[in-house]
Design an enzyme around this catalytic site. Structure first.
Site, PDB file in Angstrom:
ATOM      1  N   CYS A 136     -13.629  -1.368   6.040  1.00 56.07           N
ATOM      2  CA  CYS A 136     -12.755  -0.496   5.887  1.00 56.07           C
ATOM      3  C   CYS A 136     -13.514   0.387   4.664  1.00 56.07           C
ATOM      4  O   CYS A 136     -12.598   1.494   4.308  1.00 56.07           O
ATOM      5  CB  CYS A 136     -11.902  -1.901   5.089  1.00 56.07           C
ATOM      6  SG  CYS A 136     -10.614  -2.265   6.571  1.00 56.07           S
TER       7      CYS A 136
ATOM      8  N   ARG B 274      -2.338   6.996   8.854  1.00 56.66           N
ATOM      9  CA  ARG B 274      -1.797   7.135   7.806  1.00 56.66           C
ATOM     10  C   ARG B 274      -2.236   7.437   6.782  1.00 56.66           C
ATOM     11  O   ARG B 274      -2.165   8.873   7.269  1.00 56.66           O
ATOM     12  CB  ARG B 274      -3.124   4.762   8.203  1.00 56.66           C
ATOM     13  CG  ARG B 274      -2.385   4.567   9.111  1.00 56.66           C
ATOM     14  CD  ARG B 274      -3.201   3.550   9.094  1.00 56.66           C
ATOM     15  NE  ARG B 274      -2.686   1.943   9.569  1.00 56.66           N
ATOM     16  CZ  ARG B 274      -2.853   0.508   9.589  1.00 56.66           C
ATOM     17  NH1 ARG B 274      -4.160   0.360   8.542  1.00 56.66           N
ATOM     18  NH2 ARG B 274      -3.142  -0.098  10.199  1.00 56.66           N
TER      19      ARG B 274
ATOM     20  N   CYS C 113     -16.204  -7.943   6.548  1.00 54.77           N
ATOM     21  CA  CYS C 113     -16.610  -8.447   7.846  1.00 54.77           C
ATOM     22  C   CYS C 113     -16.628  -7.436   8.920  1.00 54.77           C
ATOM     23  O   CYS C 113     -16.993  -5.914   8.618  1.00 54.77           O
ATOM     24  CB  CYS C 113     -14.816  -9.107   8.516  1.00 54.77           C
ATOM     25  SG  CYS C 113     -13.710  -7.064   8.543  1.00 54.77           S
TER      26      CYS C 113
ATOM     27  N   LYS D 140      -6.307   7.693  11.897  1.00 57.47           N
ATOM     28  CA  LYS D 140      -6.471   7.856  10.789  1.00 57.47           C
ATOM     29  C   LYS D 140      -6.997   9.448  10.814  1.00 57.47           C
ATOM     30  O   LYS D 140      -7.653  10.265  11.904  1.00 57.47           O
ATOM     31  CB  LYS D 140      -7.763   7.464  10.219  1.00 57.47           C
ATOM     32  CG  LYS D 140      -7.338   5.818   9.776  1.00 57.47           C
ATOM     33  CD  LYS D 140      -8.053   4.664   9.498  1.00 57.47           C
ATOM     34  CE  LYS D 140      -7.703   3.487   9.072  1.00 57.47           C
ATOM     35  NZ  LYS D 140      -8.797   2.779   8.829  1.00 57.47           N
TER      36      LYS D 140
ATOM     37  N   LYS E 152      -3.462   1.392  14.733  1.00 56.78           N
ATOM     38  CA  LYS E 152      -3.798   2.859  13.768  1.00 56.78           C
ATOM     39  C   LYS E 152      -4.431   4.160  14.275  1.00 56.78           C
ATOM     40  O   LYS E 152      -5.323   4.501  15.439  1.00 56.78           O
ATOM     41  CB  LYS E 152      -4.524   2.003  12.812  1.00 56.78           C
ATOM     42  CG  LYS E 152      -6.004   2.035  13.187  1.00 56.78           C
ATOM     43  CD  LYS E 152      -6.172   0.855  11.872  1.00 56.78           C
ATOM     44  CE  LYS E 152      -8.207   0.328  12.079  1.00 56.78           C
ATOM     45  NZ  LYS E 152      -8.161  -1.006  11.261  1.00 56.78           N
TER      46      LYS E 152
ATOM     47  N   CYS F  93     -14.904  -3.059   0.217  1.00 56.08           N
ATOM     48  CA  CYS F  93     -13.928  -3.102   0.835  1.00 56.08           C
ATOM     49  C   CYS F  93     -13.321  -4.870  -0.431  1.00 56.08           C
ATOM     50  O   CYS F  93     -13.964  -5.338  -1.113  1.00 56.08           O
ATOM     51  CB  CYS F  93     -13.326  -4.030   1.581  1.00 56.08           C
ATOM     52  SG  CYS F  93     -14.755  -5.371   3.181  1.00 56.08           S
TER      53      CYS F  93
ATOM     54  N   ARG G 217       0.970  -1.514  -0.368  1.00 56.45           N
ATOM     55  CA  ARG G 217       0.345  -0.185  -0.148  1.00 56.45           C
ATOM     56  C   ARG G 217       1.059   1.370  -0.343  1.00 56.45           C
ATOM     57  O   ARG G 217       1.961   1.585   0.949  1.00 56.45           O
ATOM     58  CB  ARG G 217      -1.047   0.380   1.414  1.00 56.45           C
ATOM     59  CG  ARG G 217      -2.344   1.014   1.222  1.00 56.45           C
ATOM     60  CD  ARG G 217      -2.536   1.110   2.614  1.00 56.45           C
ATOM     61  NE  ARG G 217      -3.510   0.023   2.772  1.00 56.45           N
ATOM     62  CZ  ARG G 217      -3.446  -0.332   4.114  1.00 56.45           C
ATOM     63  NH1 ARG G 217      -3.376   0.116   4.891  1.00 56.45           N
ATOM     64  NH2 ARG G 217      -4.833  -1.596   3.431  1.00 56.45           N
TER      65      ARG G 217
ATOM     66  N   CYS H  77      -7.720 -11.432   1.697  1.00 56.23           N
ATOM     67  CA  CYS H  77      -8.118 -10.289   2.832  1.00 56.23           C
ATOM     68  C   CYS H  77      -8.263 -11.563   3.752  1.00 56.23           C
ATOM     69  O   CYS H  77      -9.354 -12.304   3.945  1.00 56.23           O
ATOM     70  CB  CYS H  77      -9.327  -9.341   3.211  1.00 56.23           C
ATOM     71  SG  CYS H  77      -9.181  -8.743   5.165  1.00 56.23           S
TER      72      CYS H  77
END
Length: 602
Positions: free
Chosen positions: A507, A152, A503, A239, A237, A458, A83, A464
Site C-alpha cells: 500500500c 478508487r 505485508c 486505481k 480494484k 502503511c 475512507r 489492518c
C-alpha cells in the site's frame, strides 16, 4: 461510446466465484447492509463486509488486544475504518476541520492521511458507522468507491497553481471521479437518506455533481442501474492518477491507469496513457507480482475520459474473475501484451488513438516547504510522518493543524506522500504559521531530514487485518537510528525513498522505492532496492527474512557501499540497479574490507 459494447473475442463466462456471486446478488451493492445495520451485533457478516468496501468502509479489530480478549473469552475489539473519496486531495478548510471533529466524536481521535491523497478514520464502532458517513456527506464529500472493485480515489498533482496546465489536471481529476463513479442509489439510501422519512437529509457530493451542490443526477444516478460497471462491477480494484513529466508526485507508473500530461507552450495538449501498474503481490505464489505500467497511447485532453472508460470496460469484460489474486488489470495487460490491449481499447472508441509522445517522467516534487503560487500567495507543505494526525504529549499535531486551518480559512490539499499543503497564504501570515508550529511542538518541514521526508509507511498493526508485522509504528524509530548513521557517512542531503509495509500488498508503493521494507513474517522483512525516486522502475529483492533489529545495520552497510562505490551524481536506486545481483557481494566486500575514501560527490 457504448458502455456495454460486446467484445467479439470474449469467451463464455465461467461459473461465478463466491465474490462475484455476492456482487451479482447484491442489487447493486445494497445487499443486507440495511438489515445488519439495524441489529446489535458488534460485527458484520461476511457477505455484507465485502459489499461495505464499495461504500468506503472496512471492518477491523485491535490486534494488540486479541490475545487478552481471547483469554477472557471475549470477542475481538471490532471497529470500522472509513475512507473518504477526495479527488486530487483537495479540501476546503471546513471539510478538513470536520474530519478532525469526526475523528474525535466518532473515531479513535486520530486520522490517517493516505498514500492516495485521501483520509481514513479509524476506530469507528459499528453503531456509529451510519452517523460517520452521514457527517462526511454533509460536508459535500463521499465515501462511495473509496474501496471495492471499482475505480478508487483519483490521484492528481496537488500543487496549488492557477495556470492552464494545473487547471487542466484538476479538471480531468474531477471529470474522472464523476465519470468512473458507481451510479447505484443504494449508497444514498443507506447512508444519506433519513431511514424513517425517506427524505434526503442534506446536500451531498453525488457522483453526478463534483461541486458538492445537491443535484437529482437524473434517472441513471437515482436508479439501481450501473451503465458503466454492470451488476458485478470490476474483477478487482482499479486505481488511476494524473501527473506531469517534471513532477511525478503520485507515482503514475504504479496506477492501473495513468495520464501523463503532454505540455506544449504552457498548455496541456493531451496525455500519454499508461496502463497496467499495480503493487500487490503474494510472494508464495509466483503467478503474482508487482508491475509498473506500460505506455499505451496518446489522446487529447478532450478524449481522456472516453479513453478511461474504454480501458475500464476492457478490464471489466476481460479481467480474470475466477481468481482474485490475478484479477488486477496488470495481469490482463501482461497476458495479452500491450498491442492487443490497445486494439481492444481502440474498438470501443470512435476516434483513433495516437502513439505516445517522447514525454516521460523526469523528476519529482514532494511539494513540501514554502512554494510560491502564481497569484502572489504561497503554499506550505507540512511533512506529516506516515500521515498519522494525532496529539501526543510532546507534539500536539492535531491541535496545531486545527489552529492553522482555522487561522487561514483556506484550501488544504493532501499530497501523495501522506502529508498536507496549506494553500493561499499571504506573506504577512507566514510568521504566525511558524509560531503555531513551534507552540505545538511540530517540527517544520525545513527541519525534517530527507530520509524522513521521503519515507512512507502503511497502517499495518494494530488495525489492518492483512498486516504480518509493523510498519507505521516501526518506521519512525528506524529512521531515528538511520539519521545518525547517514550524518556520519555525510549522506544527509541525498534524496531517496524508504517505504515500509506490514505485508506484501504494497500500500505504500515499496516496489518502486529506492528502498522497500516489506513484511514477510513476524518481525521479519524483505529488503527491496533499486527502484527510483522517480517511481518508474521496479526494485528487486536484496535481502530476505531480515529481522527487524537488523534492518538498520543492513541499511548502513548498503549506504556505506554506496558512499564508496557510487559514480558522481548517481542516485541510491541507480547504484543498486547498476550492480543488480552483484550488489550483495559489493556490500559485503565493503563491510569486510578497510575503509577507503569514496568519491567526493555522489
Amino acid at each position: 461510446m457504448s458502455t456495454h459494447s460486446p467484445d467479439p473475442t470474449a469467451t463464455s463466462k465461467p461459473k461465478l466465484t463466491r465474490d462475484e456471486q455476492i456482487k451479482a446478488d447484491s442489487q447493486y451493492l445494497a445487499g443486507e447492509i440495511a438489515q445488519e445495520l439495524a441489529d446489535e451485533s458488534p460485527s458484520f457478516g461476511t457477505e455484507t463486509l465485502k459489499l461495505l468496501k464499495f461504500h468506503g468502509t472496512y471492518q477491523q479489530d485491535d490486534r494488540d488486544q486479541r490475545s487478552v480478549l481471547r483469554k477472557q473469552g471475549k470477542e475481538k475489539a471490532f471497529s470500522m475504518m472509513v475512507r473518504c473519496r477526495i479527488p486530487g486531495g483537495r479540501l476546503t478548510a471546513r471539510q478538513f476541520l470536520a474530519h478532525l471533529d469526526i475523528c474525535d466524536l466518532l473515531g479513535n481521535s486520530t486520522m490517517k492521511i493516505t498514500t492516495r491523497q485521501t483520509i481514513q478514520l479509524h476506530g469507528v464502532v459499528r453503531r456509529d458507522l451510519q452517523q460517520t458517513i452521514r457527517k462526511i456527506n454533509a460536508i459535500g464529500l463521499s465515501t462511495l468507491a473509496a474501496c471495492g472493485d471499482v475505480n478508487r480515489n483519483v490521484m492528481c498533482c496537488p500543487r496549488k497553481q492557477n495556470d492552464p496546465v494545473h487547471r487542466e489536471l484538476q479538471r480531468l481529476a474531477d471529470a474522472l471521479a464523476v465519470s468512473l463513479a458507481p451510479q447505484t442509489s443504494a449508497y444514498h439510501e443507506l447512508w444519506v437518506t433519513d431511514v424513517q422519512t425517506g427524505e434526503r437529509m442534506f446536500a451531498s457530493h453525488t457522483p453526478s455533481d463534483p461541486s458538492g451542490d445537491e443535484s437529482d443526477g437524473g434517472a441513471e444516478a437515482t436508479s439501481n442501474v450501473e451503465p458503466l460497471y454492470g451488476p458485478t462491477y470490476l474483477p478487482r480494484k482499479f486505481k488511476c492518477g494524473i501527473a506531469l513529466p517534471a513532477d511525478n508526485c503520485i507515482d503514475i507508473y504504479t496506477q492501473d491507469l495513468g495520464f501523463l500530461a503532454v505540455v506544449r507552450d504552457g498548455r496541456v495538449i493531451g496525455y500519454n496513457v499508461l496502463v497496467g501498474g499495480g503493487m500487490g503481490t503474494t510472494p508464495s505464489q509466483k503467478k503474482t507480482y508487482p508491475a509498473v505500467a506500460k505506455r499505451l497511447a496518446f489522446c487529447t485532453a478532450e478524449q481522456a475520459v472516453d479513453v478511461a472508460k474504454a480501458v475500464l470496460i476492457v478490464q471489466r469484460d476481460n479481467g480474470d474473475r475466477s481468481d482474485r489474486k490475478v484479477a488486477r488489470m496488470k495481469y490482463l495487460v501482461d497476458r495479452w501484451g500491450i498491442e492487443t490491449f490497445r486494439q481492444h481499447v481502440q474498438r470501443l472508441l470512435n476516434f483513433p488513438l495516437g502513439d505516445c509522445t517522447e514525454d516521460d517522467v523526469q523528476d519529482v516534487d514532494d511539494h513540501m516547504g514554502w512554494q510560491a503560487q502564481d497569484d502572489g500567495l504561497f503554499s506550505y507543505g507540512l511533512s506529516i510522518e506516515n500521515g498519522r494526525v494525532k496529539d501526543q504529549a510532546a507534539k500536539q499535531l492535531k491541535t496545531g493543524l486545527r489552529e492553522i486551518v482555522n487561522y487561514l480559512g483556506t484550501e488544504v490539499r493532501l499530497a501523495g506522500n501522506q502529508s498536507l499543503i496549506f494553500c493561499d497564504i499571504r506573506t504577512d501570515q507566514r510568521q504566525r504559521i511558524a509560531e503555531i508550529l513551534v507552540a505545538n511542538g511540530i517540527r517544520p518541514t525545513e527541519e525534517v531530514s530527507m530520509a524522513r521526508r521521503y519515507a512512507m509507511a502503511c497502517v499495518a498493526l494494530p488495525s489492518c487485518g492483512l498486516a504480518i508485522t509493523e510498519a507505521e509504528r516501526r518506521l519512525p524509530r528506524l529512521i531515528d537510528d538511520l539519521e545518525r548513521e547517514l550524518a556520519r557517512l555525510g549522506l544527509c542531503a541525498k534524496r531517496f525513498t524508504i517505504r515500509m509495509t506490514g505485508c506484501p500488498n504494497g500500500c505504500a508503493r515499496p516496489y518502486v522505492a529506492d528502498i522497500g521494507l516489506v513484511g514477510k513474517a513476524v518481525d521479519r522483512y524483505t529488503i527491496y532496492v533499486g527502484g527510483t525516486l522517480l517511481g518508474t522502475r521496479l526494485a528487486f529483492s536484496y535481502r530476505d527474512m531480515v529481522a527487524a533489529s537488523d534492518l538498520v545495520p543492513q541499511l548502513v552497510q548498503l549506504f556505506t557501499a554506496y558512499k564508496h562505490h557510487a559514480s558522481d551524481g548517481e542516485s541510491l536506486g541507480d547504484f543498486c540497479n547498476r550492480f543488480g545481483d552483484g550488489l550483495a557481494a559489493i556490500v559485503d566486500d565493503t563491510a569486510a574490507g578497510p575503509t577507503v575514501d569514496g568519491p567526493t560527490s555522489i
